[in-house]
Design an enzyme around this catalytic site. Structure first.
Site, short mmCIF file in Angstrom:
data_model
loop_
_atom_site.label_atom_id
_atom_site.label_comp_id
_atom_site.label_asym_id
_atom_site.label_seq_id
_atom_site.Cartn_x
_atom_site.Cartn_y
_atom_site.Cartn_z
N SER A 146 0.86 -1.19 0.00
CA SER A 146 0.00 0.00 0.00
C SER A 146 0.89 1.23 0.00
O SER A 146 2.08 1.15 0.35
CB SER A 146 -0.84 -0.01 1.28
OG SER A 146 -1.48 1.22 1.48
N TYR A 159 -2.04 -1.30 10.65
CA TYR A 159 -2.16 -1.52 9.20
C TYR A 159 -0.94 -0.95 8.48
O TYR A 159 -0.32 -1.63 7.66
CB TYR A 159 -3.45 -0.89 8.65
CG TYR A 159 -3.57 -1.06 7.15
CD1 TYR A 159 -3.85 -2.31 6.60
CD2 TYR A 159 -3.37 0.01 6.27
CE1 TYR A 159 -3.94 -2.48 5.21
CE2 TYR A 159 -3.46 -0.15 4.89
CZ TYR A 159 -3.75 -1.40 4.37
OH TYR A 159 -3.82 -1.57 3.01
#
Ligand code: NAP
Length: 266
Positions: A146, A159
């Site tokens: 990401s 995360y």
């Protein structure tokens, strides 16, 4: 349709292939003639995707449901794949989820489960299939990280850290595989249209108002092309690329304040 395509005779295992980016990544491989093994928890959705891709692209597609958040699930999945007489040449570690919100008061089981899925299962599957790739001098690993990988993420701390792990691990493997014919790429999408936002709860943050999410098919296509070219890191979208490249030049405290602001509730 089958015959001369570059993936003919090879099989790609795609995790998180019941919806979102994983379906589109699976389609990229199928278009090039790779047979598929698709996995996620939702068996009926997986079977639908497998049937559609097999029919549209003239490949074999096998759906095997698995909860990869359970420790040891990678090994169990690999055993089922072997029992079906399938060898894996390309591995797409795409399954993952996020959790928005402060660390304080967060659900410990979900946070640890996220690490189990985003990192542990990814390493387990890579460790299982890596020796065959090196021995065959072909295939490889496409890991989905990401733009969160490039800096710490206050209000989504685990995360961001889990995706920093994926980036670091992938880049190291890229170097270890250099010159072998085995490709390793780390796909780093920014906000993308999928179920991710609903699962993570990021739809209620300032970040969700800062731009238009990219279509998952475009993200997958960029990632797949990058993997074929053995590009170490593939950041999707010009804006995301600029932001990620700026990070090393900005003071860390500034970055932390910026991300904290973006991840704050509306
Ligand atoms: N969308 C974004 O904005 C964005 C941005 C950057 C990075 N990413 C990354 O892109 C990847 C794909 O996400 P997406 O956007 O396509 O989200 P998504 O639509 O929510 O898809 C997630 C996929 O992972 C699977 N999955 C979730 N938990 C699982 C488990 N315990 N075991 C096995 N499979 C599981 C889901 O299937 P089941 O529910 O059927 O198990 C689904 O197929 C993730 O790694 C995510 O972190 C997404």
């Amino acid at each position: 349709m089958a015959g001369s395509r570059e993936g003919t005779g090879q099989t790609a295992l795609v995790t998180g292939a019941s919806m979102g980016i994983g379906v589109d990544l699976a389609e990229c491989f199928a278009r090039d003639g790779y047979d598929l093994v698709l996995t996620a928890r939702s068996e009926s959705a997986l079977k639908e995707v497998a049937a559609r891709l097999a029919q549209q692209h003239g490949v074999k597609a096998t759906a095997i449901a698995s909860d990869l958040g359970v420790p040891g699930a990678g090994e169990k999945l690999a055993t089922a794949i072997k029992a079906a007489g399938i060898e894996i040449d390309a591995l797409v570690n795409n399954a993952g989820y996020g959790i928005a919100g402060a660390f304080e008061g967060s659900d410990r089981t979900r946070q640890l489960g996220m690490i189990d899925l985003n990192d542990r299962a990814l390493v387990e599957l890579t460790h299982i299939y890596w020796p065959r790739m090196l021995a065959n001098k072909r295939g490889g690993v496409l890991n989905v990280a990401s733009t969160a990988s490039f800096q710490p993420g206050p209000l989504m701390a685990i995360y961001y850290a889990s995706k920093a792990f994926v980036l670091s691990f992938s880049e190291a493997l890229w170097k270890e595989a250099e010159g072998t014919g085995v490709h390793v790429s780390c796909l780093c999408p920014g906000p993308t249209v999928s179920n991710f936002r609903a699962t993570a709860g990021t739809g209620k943050t300032r970040l969700s108002r800062t731009g238009t999410p990219m279509p998952s098919a475009v993200v997958a296509e960029e990632g797949y092309r990058g993997w074929k070219a053995n590009r170490r890191v593939v950041i999707t979208g010009a804006r995301n690329r600029v932001m990620a490249r700026l990070v090393p030049f900005l003071p860390r405290k500034t970055i932390l304040g910026l991300v904290h602001n973006l991840q704050s509730p509306l």
